[in-house]
Write a protein that holds these residues in place. Structure first.
Motif, short mmCIF file in Angstrom:
data_model
loop_
_atom_site.label_atom_id
_atom_site.label_comp_id
_atom_site.label_asym_id
_atom_site.label_seq_id
_atom_site.Cartn_x
_atom_site.Cartn_y
_atom_site.Cartn_z
N PHE A 1 30.50 -40.98 -70.81
CA PHE A 1 31.58 -41.30 -69.88
C PHE A 1 32.31 -42.52 -70.42
CE2 PHE A 1 27.65 -43.17 -68.29
CZ PHE A 1 27.97 -44.53 -68.18
N GLN A 2 33.54 -42.66 -69.99
CA GLN A 2 34.37 -43.78 -70.44
C GLN A 2 33.91 -45.06 -69.73
OE1 GLN A 2 36.85 -43.79 -72.77
NE2 GLN A 2 36.20 -41.70 -73.18
N PRO A 3 34.01 -46.20 -70.40
CA PRO A 3 33.66 -47.46 -69.73
C PRO A 3 34.43 -47.61 -68.43
CG PRO A 3 34.02 -47.83 -72.07
CD PRO A 3 34.40 -46.41 -71.79
N THR B 1 33.80 -45.88 -65.74
CA THR B 1 33.77 -44.65 -64.94
C THR B 1 32.34 -44.18 -64.67
OG1 THR B 1 33.88 -43.21 -66.89
CG2 THR B 1 35.99 -43.90 -65.90
#
Length: 153
Positions: A79-81, A83
């Motif tokens: 996952f993106q930082p 999120t």
């Protein structure tokens, strides 16, 4: 007895030449014989089952249980930082998401919540959830105490 080449057998069985060679090397075609660099395959030999399809069939039916390969689901989810919470919320309800919440609580400095979330999975039939819960529970209980809260009252 009549024999076929690897190329003829591959065409007959609708396989790649390499797959037929692999079957020969693995001894999965009864009666296949190697002569120099070539294989002679009995014309009446039956096509072996693809080992990849056998593995697929051998798997248990899909469920919402964690398996040993799915330990610590949040740590194993890209996952993106920023999120992380959205990644947990996007998971299907069940042990995977519950353990992911416990991970989230632990890694955001909320060990008490992590212990409570993991405790429900310390026993039960789902070995992956149980192992993940044990790890989270143990590490959360090793967290240093809050310096503002006295150890003894």
């Amino acid at each position: 007895m009549e024999y076929l080449t690897v190329r003829e057998t591959a065409k007959k069985w609708n396989l790649s030449i390499r797959m037929v060679q692999q079957f020969c090397i693995a001894g999965r075609i009864p009666g296949a014989q190697k002569f120099g660099n070539s294989w002679a395959i009995p014309a009446d030999a039956e096509k072996p089952r693809d080992p990849r399809s056998v593995r697929k069939q051998a798997k248990p039916p899909a469920s919402n249980l964690l398996d040993s390969a799915g330990l610590m689901p949040l740590m194993n989810t890209p996952f993106q930082p920023g999120t992380c919470m959205a990644a947990v919320r996007a998971m299907e309800a069940g042990p995977q998401r519950d353990i992911a919440w416990a991970e989230y609580y632990y890694f955001t400095g909320q060990p008490e919540k992590a212990v409570r979330a993991a405790a429900a999975y310390l026993t039960g039939p789902d070995m992956g959830a149980q192992l993940s819960a044990c790890l989270i529970y143990a590490y959360a209980n090793l967290s240093p105490p809050d310096p503002a809260r006295p150890l003894c009252a």
